[in-house]
Scaffold this active site. Structure first.
Site, PDB file in Angstrom:
ATOM      1  N   ASP A   1       8.669  20.666  -1.784  1.00  0.00           N
ATOM      2  CA  ASP A   1       8.255  19.337  -0.678  1.00  0.00           C
ATOM      3  C   ASP A   1       8.917  19.871   0.706  1.00  0.00           C
ATOM      4  OD1 ASP A   1       6.933  16.672  -0.267  1.00  0.00           O
ATOM      5  OD2 ASP A   1       8.162  17.440   1.570  1.00  0.00           O
TER       6      ASP A   1
ATOM      7  N   LYS B   1      14.182  14.121   2.296  1.00  0.00           N
ATOM      8  CA  LYS B   1      13.355  14.201   1.137  1.00  0.00           C
ATOM      9  C   LYS B   1      13.845  14.164  -0.192  1.00  0.00           C
ATOM     10  CE  LYS B   1       8.979  12.810   1.690  1.00  0.00           C
ATOM     11  NZ  LYS B   1       7.705  13.356   1.978  1.00  0.00           N
TER      12      LYS B   1
ATOM     13  N   GLU C   1      -5.899   9.506  -8.821  1.00  0.00           N
ATOM     14  CA  GLU C   1      -4.621   8.898  -9.161  1.00  0.00           C
ATOM     15  C   GLU C   1      -5.055   7.343  -8.656  1.00  0.00           C
ATOM     16  OE1 GLU C   1      -1.490   9.972 -10.255  1.00  0.00           O
ATOM     17  OE2 GLU C   1      -2.089   7.148 -10.220  1.00  0.00           O
TER      18      GLU C   1
ATOM     19  N   GLU D   1       1.315   0.680  -4.145  1.00  0.00           N
ATOM     20  CA  GLU D   1       2.651   0.569  -4.086  1.00  0.00           C
ATOM     21  C   GLU D   1       3.180  -0.770  -4.852  1.00  0.00           C
ATOM     22  OE1 GLU D   1       2.862   1.926  -0.088  1.00  0.00           O
ATOM     23  OE2 GLU D   1       2.083   3.569  -0.266  1.00  0.00           O
TER      24      GLU D   1
ATOM     25  N   GLY E   1      -4.258  -3.396   4.535  1.00  0.00           N
ATOM     26  CA  GLY E   1      -3.545  -2.051   5.272  1.00  0.00           C
ATOM     27  C   GLY E   1      -3.153  -0.662   4.395  1.00  0.00           C
TER      28      GLY E   1
ATOM     29  N   CYS F   1      -3.613   3.581   2.321  1.00  0.00           N
ATOM     30  CA  CYS F   1      -5.055   4.245   1.427  1.00  0.00           C
ATOM     31  C   CYS F   1      -6.440   3.322   1.495  1.00  0.00           C
ATOM     32  CB  CYS F   1      -4.864   3.529  -0.052  1.00  0.00           C
ATOM     33  SG  CYS F   1      -3.042   5.068  -1.254  1.00  0.00           S
TER      34      CYS F   1
HETATM   35  C1  UGA Z   1      -4.519   1.552  -3.191  1.00  0.00           C
HETATM   36  C2  UGA Z   1      -5.211   0.792  -4.406  1.00  0.00           C
HETATM   37  O1  UGA Z   1      -5.394  -0.756  -4.620  1.00  0.00           O
HETATM   38  C3  UGA Z   1      -4.277   2.178  -5.886  1.00  0.00           C
HETATM   39  O2  UGA Z   1      -5.604   1.484  -6.689  1.00  0.00           O
HETATM   40  C4  UGA Z   1      -4.950   3.574  -5.029  1.00  0.00           C
HETATM   41  O3  UGA Z   1      -4.101   4.570  -6.119  1.00  0.00           O
HETATM   42  C5  UGA Z   1      -4.274   2.883  -3.753  1.00  0.00           C
HETATM   43  O4  UGA Z   1      -4.815   2.691  -3.429  1.00  0.00           O
HETATM   44  C6  UGA Z   1      -4.452   4.966  -3.743  1.00  0.00           C
HETATM   45  O5  UGA Z   1      -5.579   4.711  -2.909  1.00  0.00           O
HETATM   46  O6  UGA Z   1      -3.666   5.419  -3.296  1.00  0.00           O
HETATM   47  P1  UGA Z   1      -2.401   0.157  -2.210  1.00  0.00           P
HETATM   48  O7  UGA Z   1      -2.469   0.912  -0.986  1.00  0.00           O
HETATM   49  O8  UGA Z   1      -1.097   0.788  -3.053  1.00  0.00           O
HETATM   50  O9  UGA Z   1      -3.603   0.574  -3.319  1.00  0.00           O
HETATM   51  O10 UGA Z   1      -2.049  -1.219  -2.536  1.00  0.00           O
HETATM   52  P2  UGA Z   1      -3.577  -2.792  -2.744  1.00  0.00           P
HETATM   53  O11 UGA Z   1      -2.996  -3.153  -3.724  1.00  0.00           O
HETATM   54  O12 UGA Z   1      -4.964  -1.890  -2.945  1.00  0.00           O
HETATM   55  O13 UGA Z   1      -3.532  -3.167  -0.932  1.00  0.00           O
HETATM   56  C7  UGA Z   1      -4.272  -3.229   0.151  1.00  0.00           C
HETATM   57  C8  UGA Z   1      -3.896  -4.030   1.383  1.00  0.00           C
HETATM   58  O14 UGA Z   1      -5.052  -4.944   0.697  1.00  0.00           O
HETATM   59  C9  UGA Z   1      -2.610  -4.654   1.191  1.00  0.00           C
HETATM   60  O15 UGA Z   1      -2.450  -4.470   2.468  1.00  0.00           O
HETATM   61  C10 UGA Z   1      -3.083  -5.778   0.621  1.00  0.00           C
HETATM   62  O16 UGA Z   1      -2.155  -6.856   1.572  1.00  0.00           O
HETATM   63  C11 UGA Z   1      -4.392  -6.244   0.721  1.00  0.00           C
HETATM   64  N1  UGA Z   1      -4.475  -7.622   0.382  1.00  0.00           N
HETATM   65  C12 UGA Z   1      -5.572  -7.038  -1.022  1.00  0.00           C
HETATM   66  C13 UGA Z   1      -5.829  -8.428   0.519  1.00  0.00           C
HETATM   67  O17 UGA Z   1      -5.758  -8.794   1.455  1.00  0.00           O
HETATM   68  N2  UGA Z   1      -6.238  -8.850  -0.287  1.00  0.00           N
HETATM   69  C14 UGA Z   1      -6.287  -9.126  -1.610  1.00  0.00           C
HETATM   70  O18 UGA Z   1      -6.956  -9.326  -2.605  1.00  0.00           O
HETATM   71  C15 UGA Z   1      -5.534  -7.998  -2.086  1.00  0.00           C
END
Ligand code: UGA
Length: 447
Positions: A30, A35, A152, A156, A266, A269
């Site tokens: 990196d 980091k 992937e 998180e 948010g 991703c």
């Molecule tokens: C997301 C995807 O879920 C992963 O599969 C993917 O690998 C990742 O992006 C990526 O592209 O790297 P992540 O960003 O960690 O993962 O978060 P999520 O768990 O998907 O949640 C995203 C947002 O949606 C959060 O703000 C969460 O609070 C919100 N959310 C989630 C809701 O408002 N309602 C729900 O029912 C679920």
């Protein structure tokens, strides 16, 4: 297998630690010295449950190293590209500059290995067509290496589990069969423990692999915006979105997951991926195919407006001088990530409307202090609640969900709460004397 992982952020650091756990010799590369020095000492540079023991094990055992010195790439046979692809300034498109600089680093430093041809594995989320462009660049430069795209899907907060035991692995292979076989057998060796556990492995071509990733994130974003649009309908009709989600979720064609209405999605991703997908569809002349994602995006952004307006209404029509306790700033619990966090955005907007915002978060405070020094951040929920005119729960951290409404009432000036994630028990809070408002939820009995 000797492996390099280029880019040691959320994706790369977790991937490097997990690959070392599988028994490979891994070097993480990196450009950020701070980091790298943390990771090299076995300390994660971000909050991710379960990562620290894995890092320490790899680093202490000598199988996992981290460096800023790109010449370390000369030792590896398999090179993973795990750099970020953020939204480009002034555009919806993805910024691929880190991907191309990783390719340049490989071209400069990678060397032939005795145990087989070099394999370059793309893990970053990229616009469809990128893998082919990288393969062409590698071929033009005369490097004897095969490119494979291996998206992937880690979340998180669950990143270690998602990497060690994913739902599926996808290999995007070149059309050339011999090159495809080389890439497949190298990745099979890397992922042997995953494949031995019977986790499905899908072999597809480059564009399919690239699209699988953005299609999955677009579907998840759509599911969340769908339930949030139902929350708007519920607010307009006296229905309850939590009960509605529960009822439709029993249909196993729909399923109960990702139907949590609230202040929306948010993070680093979902928001940028749906935008980059729309931008790429425009370039390909098929923008109409993704017009619906524009609506998904605007429903999502409307949730934040709604939360701010609701706060103003509950506070009597204006926010100036109103003390608002904000519980949670990260984009979701079990993460310190505040990138495009709805919670932080709402806190900032309340502050901009003259509210006296006092916020707290178990993991995101440090990042917010750097980004928004104007917001007052305190260490505990009790401190935030002290003398508050309005409480807003904006990230569903367990400790906030577990707050005792009677105790909280003894701290605040006025017992009014907005449950931005629909995770509190409305009846319990109402019975304790609170004015409760959820997102598309009833404050009293829902049946
Ligand atoms: C997301 C995807 O879920 C992963 O599969 C993917 O690998 C990742 O992006 C990526 O592209 O790297 P992540 O960003 O960690 O993962 O978060 P999520 O768990 O998907 O949640 C995203 C947002 O949606 C959060 O703000 C969460 O609070 C919100 N959310 C989630 C809701 O408002 N309602 C729900 O029912 C679920």
């Amino acid at each position: 297998m000797k492996i390099s992982v280029i880019g040691c952020g959320y994706l790369g650091a977790v991937h490097a630690a997990c690959m070392a756990d599988f028994g490979h010799e891994v070097v993480g590369v990196d450009v950020d010295p701070e980091k790298v020095s943390k990771l090299a000492a076995g300390i994660p540079s971000f909050h991710e449950p379960g990562l620290e023991p894995l890092l320490r094990k790899g680093v202490d055992g000598g199988d996992l190293t981290f460096t800023t010195d790109k010449s370390a790439l000369s030792q590896a046979r398999v090179h993973f590209i795990a750099v970020g692809t953020p939204q480009r300034g002034g555009s919806y498109a993805a910024d691929l500059s880190y991907v191309w600089s990783a390719v340049d680093d490989i071209l400069t430093h990678a060397r032939p290995q005795p145990d087989g041809p070099l394999v370059i594995v793309g893990k970053s989320t990229v616009p469809v067509g990128t893998a082919q462009a990288i393969a062409e660049r590698i071929a033009e430069a005369g490097l004897d290496a095969v490119v494979v795209w291996n998206p992937e899907f880690l979340r998180e907060g669950l990143a270690v589990q998602d990497t060690l035991t994913p739902d599926r692995v996808v290999y995007g292979l070149p059309d050339d069969h011999a090159a495809g076989d080389t890439a497949r057998s190298a990745l099979d060796e890397v992922y042997a423990p995953i494949l031995e556990a019977g986790i499905p492995r899908l072999l597809v071509n480059y564009p399919t692999a690239e699209l699988v990733k953005v299609a999955a994130n677009s579907f998840l974003a759509t599911k969340i915006s769908f339930i949030n649009s139902m929350a708007e309908l519920c607010d307009a009709t006296g229905a309850d979105v939590s009960r509605l989600a529960e009822a439709i979720g029993h249909d196993d064609r729909i399923g109960p997951k990702f139907l949590q209405a609230g202040i929306g999605f948010g993070g680093g991703c979902l928001p940028k991926d749906i935008r980059a997908f729309m931008a790429r569809a425009g370039e390909l002349g098929v923008d109409q195919s993704l017009t619906f994602l524009r609506e998904v995006d605007s429903i999502n952004m409307r949730r934040r407006d709604h939360a701010v307006e609701l706060a103003s209404t509950m506070a009597g029509g204006r926010l100036v001088g109103v003390k608002v306790a904000v519980l949670g700033l990260t984009f979701k619990p079990d993460s310190d990530d505040v990138r495009d966090s709805p919670a932080l955005d709402i806190a900032g907007r309340l502050w901009g409307r003259g509210a006296n915002v006092v916020a707290t978060d178990p993991a995101g405070a440090e990042a917010v202090r750097a980004l928004r020094p104007d917001l007052q951040i305190v260490d505990t929920a009790d401190e935030a609640l002290d003398g508050a005119d309005l409480v807003m729960l904006l990230t569903a951290w367990k400790e906030y969900v577990a707050i005792d409404p009677a105790h909280a009432k003894s701290l605040v000036a006025t017992p009014r709460v907005i449950d931005g994630r629909n995770v509190l028990d409305p009846q319990r809070w109402t019975d304790s004397g609170w004015e409760y408002r959820g997102m598309g939820r009833r404050s009293g009995p829902s049946a």
